[in-house]
Design an enzyme around this catalytic site. Structure first.
Site, PDB file in Angstrom:
ATOM      1  N   GLY A 275       0.853  -0.494   0.197  1.00  0.00           N
ATOM      2  CA  GLY A 275      -0.096   0.064   0.403  1.00  0.00           C
ATOM      3  C   GLY A 275       0.755   1.582  -0.148  1.00  0.00           C
ATOM      4  O   GLY A 275       0.696   2.060  -0.637  1.00  0.00           O
TER       5      GLY A 275
ATOM      6  N   ASN B 118      -8.793   4.057   8.725  1.00  0.00           N
ATOM      7  CA  ASN B 118      -8.538   2.634   8.579  1.00  0.00           C
ATOM      8  C   ASN B 118      -8.803   2.744   9.966  1.00  0.00           C
ATOM      9  O   ASN B 118      -8.115   1.687  10.840  1.00  0.00           O
ATOM     10  CB  ASN B 118      -6.495   2.015   8.771  1.00  0.00           C
ATOM     11  CG  ASN B 118      -6.180   4.243   8.753  1.00  0.00           C
ATOM     12  OD1 ASN B 118      -5.955   5.090   7.994  1.00  0.00           O
ATOM     13  ND2 ASN B 118      -4.903   4.086   9.331  1.00  0.00           N
TER      14      ASN B 118
ATOM     15  N   GLN C 107      -7.792  -0.966   3.452  1.00  0.00           N
ATOM     16  CA  GLN C 107      -9.009  -0.784   4.205  1.00  0.00           C
ATOM     17  C   GLN C 107      -9.943  -1.685   3.308  1.00  0.00           C
ATOM     18  O   GLN C 107     -10.366  -1.994   4.177  1.00  0.00           O
ATOM     19  CB  GLN C 107      -9.385  -0.071   5.078  1.00  0.00           C
ATOM     20  CG  GLN C 107      -8.312   0.344   5.933  1.00  0.00           C
ATOM     21  CD  GLN C 107      -8.139  -0.823   7.329  1.00  0.00           C
ATOM     22  OE1 GLN C 107      -8.595  -1.869   7.255  1.00  0.00           O
ATOM     23  NE2 GLN C 107      -6.646  -1.069   6.936  1.00  0.00           N
TER      24      GLN C 107
ATOM     25  N   SER D 249      -2.877  -3.291  -0.817  1.00  0.00           N
ATOM     26  CA  SER D 249      -2.070  -4.027  -0.215  1.00  0.00           C
ATOM     27  C   SER D 249      -2.481  -5.887   0.337  1.00  0.00           C
ATOM     28  O   SER D 249      -3.969  -5.702   0.870  1.00  0.00           O
ATOM     29  CB  SER D 249      -1.385  -3.374   1.159  1.00  0.00           C
ATOM     30  OG  SER D 249      -0.918  -4.169   2.010  1.00  0.00           O
ATOM     31  N   ALA D 250      -1.922  -7.236  -0.083  1.00  0.00           N
ATOM     32  CA  ALA D 250      -2.090  -7.981   0.189  1.00  0.00           C
ATOM     33  C   ALA D 250      -2.869  -8.027   1.444  1.00  0.00           C
ATOM     34  O   ALA D 250      -3.387  -9.058   2.359  1.00  0.00           O
ATOM     35  CB  ALA D 250      -1.409  -8.910  -0.340  1.00  0.00           C
ATOM     36  N   HIS D 251      -1.738  -7.448   2.668  1.00  0.00           N
ATOM     37  CA  HIS D 251      -1.567  -8.582   4.137  1.00  0.00           C
ATOM     38  C   HIS D 251      -2.895  -7.497   4.410  1.00  0.00           C
ATOM     39  O   HIS D 251      -2.802  -8.363   6.287  1.00  0.00           O
ATOM     40  CB  HIS D 251      -0.080  -8.273   4.585  1.00  0.00           C
ATOM     41  CG  HIS D 251       0.111  -6.762   5.286  1.00  0.00           C
ATOM     42  ND1 HIS D 251      -0.438  -6.049   6.087  1.00  0.00           N
ATOM     43  CD2 HIS D 251      -0.098  -5.115   5.163  1.00  0.00           C
ATOM     44  CE1 HIS D 251       0.170  -4.623   6.257  1.00  0.00           C
ATOM     45  NE2 HIS D 251       0.682  -4.233   5.819  1.00  0.00           N
TER      46      HIS D 251
ATOM     47  N   THR E  39      13.162  -7.486 -10.005  1.00  0.00           N
ATOM     48  CA  THR E  39      12.434  -8.646 -10.892  1.00  0.00           C
ATOM     49  C   THR E  39      10.772  -8.917 -10.035  1.00  0.00           C
ATOM     50  O   THR E  39      11.563  -8.497  -8.970  1.00  0.00           O
ATOM     51  CB  THR E  39      13.547 -10.205  -9.908  1.00  0.00           C
ATOM     52  OG1 THR E  39      14.577  -9.455 -11.049  1.00  0.00           O
ATOM     53  CG2 THR E  39      13.019 -11.290 -10.039  1.00  0.00           C
TER      54      THR E  39
ATOM     55  N   CYS F  49       2.112   6.924  18.492  1.00  0.00           N
ATOM     56  CA  CYS F  49       2.892   6.774  18.596  1.00  0.00           C
ATOM     57  C   CYS F  49       4.090   5.859  19.962  1.00  0.00           C
ATOM     58  O   CYS F  49       2.959   4.622  20.908  1.00  0.00           O
ATOM     59  CB  CYS F  49       3.161   8.045  19.715  1.00  0.00           C
ATOM     60  SG  CYS F  49       1.818   8.153  21.264  1.00  0.00           S
TER      61      CYS F  49
HETATM   62  C1  LIG Z   1      -1.723  -0.058   6.508  1.00  0.00           C
HETATM   63  C2  LIG Z   1      -2.235   0.688   5.238  1.00  0.00           C
HETATM   64  C3  LIG Z   1      -1.168   1.242   4.209  1.00  0.00           C
HETATM   65  C4  LIG Z   1       0.078   0.819   3.841  1.00  0.00           C
HETATM   66  O1  LIG Z   1      -0.513  -0.247   3.536  1.00  0.00           O
HETATM   67  P1  LIG Z   1       1.181  -1.064   2.883  1.00  0.00           P
HETATM   68  O2  LIG Z   1       1.360  -2.146   2.961  1.00  0.00           O
HETATM   69  O3  LIG Z   1       1.588  -2.046   4.557  1.00  0.00           O
HETATM   70  O4  LIG Z   1       2.227  -0.382   3.148  1.00  0.00           O
HETATM   71  C5  LIG Z   1      -1.860   2.501   3.470  1.00  0.00           C
HETATM   72  N1  LIG Z   1      -4.034   2.794   3.953  1.00  0.00           N
HETATM   73  C6  LIG Z   1      -4.194   2.176   4.476  1.00  0.00           C
HETATM   74  C7  LIG Z   1      -5.050   3.341   4.333  1.00  0.00           C
HETATM   75  C8  LIG Z   1      -4.188   1.115   5.001  1.00  0.00           C
HETATM   76  O5  LIG Z   1      -5.242   0.860   6.080  1.00  0.00           O
END
Ligand SMILES: *Cc1c(COP(=O)(O)O)cnc(C)c1O
Length: 399
Positions: A71, A152, A190, A210-212, A248, A336
């Site tokens: 992301g 988020n 999100q 983002s996959a995770h 790659t 923080c």
């Molecule tokens: C987690 C998150 C990101 C960052 O994504 P990563 O794959 O961890 O770099 C960006 N935007 C939002 C809204 C997120 O929740």
């Protein structure tokens, strides 16, 4: 000790079936997709199949999907890529005060170095952007509007469709006059895998995922770039990803992303419906049994898994640490770690009263949570809040 994970907006575990799908791509099917031999041809095909899966999920064309490291990189590419390719001497970018740091810090970095003019839009008390505000702030040199799909921290879902439609009207006028279009980007990290998303319905030019965040591996993501969008790459060094992102390919990651999106497509409605019920249960347990609380975010237009609660007269961070001692993982509004950090920029933008702004706790649910988890969490939470309030001078003064 019981372990309850309620921080799925921070990251999610890789699904078993996703991990299984990935494993052969580390040491058996390892060919470089750019190689001409069959080792490479085989993995090239796999990558292109995943590209198609992502495209189908978003209602895009496979040629509009590019793999990135996640992301953060997708957001950097969307913003800097459009700004650096613009013909305006000093392009103007519009975004909001509640974006993820991966958008906000990029924009501020560009502004500090005099690359752009920046407008940060306000939000209402629910964390919602007003579409008319977006349009009102457009100038001749505006190149990009970047507005996150769902926040988020508080879960609020932005009116992207309305903004996209209004922008399209503005753009048709600009095209007639020969002025470059204003591109529309969303950070959908999100929402992808949680709710429906269609780049054409929302009239988007760019989208980050983002996959995770949806049970895939970390370090892999993608960006949707509508055909014809003027953008430059940020990472040079090869012809990979059609000159948009050299290097790659992260083959096991891409395979994992593909499987994660495939399973999300199949299970997301069912899972989110179940998760929403649990979220609503936790919400009513809290509001009915704990005094002086405020639910943050929009009451309806919100992610099904997210619950952000303000507990007056306590520090959110203290709540998070106390819950952690009971095996419960949550997150506080202020991200923080040192204790001296600022309050959340999102809550400040929502005009949450200064006195209570540090009292926010985010519960973000996911596929492995059970009703038991929710009851256990509520019981522990009730005790923690009571304990913290008992030692809080503010609380005693006010009650
Ligand atoms: C987690 C998150 C990101 C960052 O994504 P990563 O794959 O961890 O770099 C960006 N935007 C939002 C809204 C997120 O929740």
């Amino acid at each position: 000790m019981k372990k309850v994970y309620l921080d799925y907006n921070a990251t999610t575990p890789v699904r078993k079936e996703v991990l299984e799908e990935m494993l052969p791509y580390f040491s058996e099917k390892f060919g470089n997709p750019s190689s001409l031999h069959r080792f490479g041809q085989e993995t090239r095909k796999v990558i292109e199949d995943v590209r198609k899966k992502i495209a189908d999920f978003l209602n895009a064309d496979p040629l509009e999907i590019y793999f990135t490291s996640g992301g953060t990189e997708s957001n950097n590419l969307a913003i800097k890529g459009v700004v650096f390719e613009s013909k305006f001497e000093k392009p103007h970018v519009i975004t909001t005060k509640i974006e993820h740091h991966a958008v906000l810090e990029v924009c501020k970095w560009l502004e500090e170095r005099n690359f752009i003019e920046l407008t940060l839009l306000d939000v209402d008390k629910f964390g919602m952007v007003n579409p008319d505000d977006v349009i009102k702030n457009i100038k001749e040199n505006t190149v990009l509007v970047s507005i996150m799909h769902a926040n988020n921290e508080v879960g609020t879902i932005q009116p992207l469709k309305e903004i996209g439609e209004k922008l399209q009207i503005v753009n048709s006028e600009r095209i007639k006059k020969g002025v470059p279009e204003v591109y529309f980007h969303t950070d959908a990290v999100q929402t992808v895998g949680k709710i429906d998303i269609d780049v054409n319905k929302l009239k988007l030019h760019l989208l980050s995922l983002s996959a995770h965040k949806f049970y895939g591996p970390k370090g892999i993501g993608a960006i949707y770039i509508r055909k014809g969008t003027r953008i430059t790459s940020l990472i040079q060094g090869g012809h990979h990803e059609r000159e948009i992102r050299a290097g790659t390919e992260n083959l096991p990651g891409i395979v994992g992303l593909g499987k994660a999106i495939e399973v999300a497509k199949e299970k997301m409605y069912e899972e989110e419906e179940r998760v929403k019920k649990l979220r609503d249960k936790l919400k009513s347990l809290i509001t009915e049994n704990i005094s002086d609380v405020l639910i943050l975010g929009h009451p309806e237009k919100t992610l099904p898994n997210t619950l952000s609660v303000l507990f007056k007269y306590v520090e959110g961070e203290a709540v998070v640490l106390q819950l952690d001692m009971e095996g419960i993982a949550t997150s506080s509004g202020s991200a923080c770690s040192s204790g001296s950090g600022e309050s959340s920029h999102v809550l400040r933008a929502m005009n949450v009263p200064q006195d209570f702004i540090r009292g926010a706790v985010r519960f973000s649910l996911g596929k492995d949570n059970t009703e038991d988890d929710i009851i256990y969490t509520f019981e522990k939470l009730k005790d923690v809040i009571k304990k913290l309030r008992d030692i809080s001078p503010l609380y005693k003064k006010n009650v």
